[in-house]
Design an enzyme around this catalytic site. Structure first.
Site, short mmCIF file in Angstrom:
data_model
loop_
_atom_site.label_atom_id
_atom_site.label_comp_id
_atom_site.label_asym_id
_atom_site.label_seq_id
_atom_site.Cartn_x
_atom_site.Cartn_y
_atom_site.Cartn_z
N ASP A 51 66.34 97.33 84.20
CA ASP A 51 67.15 96.31 83.55
C ASP A 51 67.35 96.61 82.07
O ASP A 51 68.38 96.24 81.49
CB ASP A 51 66.50 94.93 83.71
CG ASP A 51 66.72 94.35 85.11
OD1 ASP A 51 67.48 94.97 85.89
OD2 ASP A 51 66.13 93.31 85.42
N THR A 98 65.38 84.84 83.77
CA THR A 98 64.32 85.48 84.56
C THR A 98 63.59 86.56 83.76
O THR A 98 62.84 87.35 84.33
CB THR A 98 64.89 86.09 85.85
OG1 THR A 98 65.99 86.95 85.52
CG2 THR A 98 65.38 85.01 86.79
N TYR A 154 62.34 87.14 79.35
CA TYR A 154 61.37 86.68 78.35
C TYR A 154 61.16 85.17 78.43
O TYR A 154 60.06 84.66 78.29
CB TYR A 154 61.85 87.12 76.97
CG TYR A 154 60.88 86.90 75.83
CD1 TYR A 154 59.49 86.93 76.04
CD2 TYR A 154 61.35 86.72 74.54
CE1 TYR A 154 58.62 86.76 74.98
CE2 TYR A 154 60.46 86.55 73.47
CZ TYR A 154 59.10 86.57 73.70
OH TYR A 154 58.23 86.40 72.66
N SER A 155 62.25 84.43 78.64
CA SER A 155 62.15 82.97 78.72
C SER A 155 61.24 82.55 79.87
O SER A 155 60.42 81.63 79.72
CB SER A 155 63.55 82.37 78.90
OG SER A 155 63.48 80.98 79.08
#
Length: 275
Positions: free
Chosen positions: A57, A171, A173-174
């Site tokens: 990613d 989906t 760091y948060s």
């Protein structure tokens, strides 16, 4: 077969060139056999029809940053582990390209957000597909982040940082900081505090047409602004504004892929992890 020759740009992880080389050679051979052009790590993306991101990613985010406003669809081949964005397996490369030639796919539009500093765009790529975060620089002190939504005061966060995430970044760091998973195309953004001082402070989901203004105070008189992981040192007193960008990132999806099935698989929901 395609009606005309297509041009594909292949963008890979710089540190894994030797590992990626066999897959690159496979793609180049396949594309050339189908009267199409493959260019590896091109400087110029002019006349490019598709981007192939070969990696995880992180590589996909790099490719999306390179594409910017050009609206070139991106095919993500996952050479990493999790792969929410890069979801084509290496064994599926030829099958996926065949579907591209036959127009047997769909385009998923993903929201991008932009960071302004004192009302002006940042010089070094202010656009994020995943998230924009403000973070403390020192290890001891929290920072104070006075937050406004569409001009209305929300809260003064006392925390290690604050994340503004798109549905794509929900989906990433948060999520690791307790933020919710947001379905793509939901028209939402999420504001997630990083290690807040008060346990009463929780993530909040807002409309993606909202304007977010942040005023940051720090004992060290500076802080970090991270745009999809690209960090810039900012001076205390800098007024930051976050808005939805005027373009989207286009991702090639196979018709048999479903978002909730991907969540179930990638996050191993229902899996028995006991030894």
């Amino acid at each position: 077969m395609s009606e005309r020759s297509l041009k594909f740009a292949i963008i890979g992880h710089e540190c894994k060139r030797q590992l990626l080389q066999p897959h690159v050679e496979r793609m180049v051979s396949y594309l050339e056999a189908h009267d199409s052009t493959a260019v590896i790590e091109p400087e110029d993306l002019s006349d490019t029809d598709y981007i192939i991101s070969l990696g995880g990613d992180g590589t996909f985010l790099k490719a999306a940053g390179r594409v910017g406003k050009r609206q070139i669809p991106i095919i993500g081949v996952n050479m990493g582990r999790l792969g929410f964005l890069a979801d084509v397996l290496p064994s599926e490369i030829e099958q996926t390209l065949e579907k591209v030639f036959n127009h047997d796919y769909y385009i998923e539009n993903h929201t991008v957000i932009q960071l302004f500093s004192d009302g002006q765009p940042l010089q070094n790529n202010p656009f994020a597909l995943n998230d924009i975060a403000v973070l403390k620089r020192d290890s001891a002190s929290m920072i104070s982040i006075r937050t406004y939504i569409n001009g209305d005061f929300l809260v003064n966060y006392q925390a290690d940082g604050l994340i503004v995430a798109t549905p794509t970044g929900s989906t990433a760091y948060s999520l690791s900081n307790g933020g919710p998973i947001i379905v793509p195309q939901s028209g939402s953004l999420c504001i997630t505090p990083v290690a807040p001082h008060s346990l009463n402070i929780r993530p909040i989901v807002i409309n993606d047409t909202s304007e977010i203004v942040l005023e940051v105070e720090s004992r060290s008189h500076n802080f970090l602004a991270a745009i999809d992981g690209r960090s810039e040192k900012m001076a205390e007193g800098t007024r930051l504004t976050i808005r939805k960008a005027p373009y989207v990132v286009k991702i090639v999806k196979q018709k048999n892929q479903r978002y909730f099935s991907t969540l179930h698989e990638k996050l191993m929901w229902g899996a028995d992890t006991r030894q």
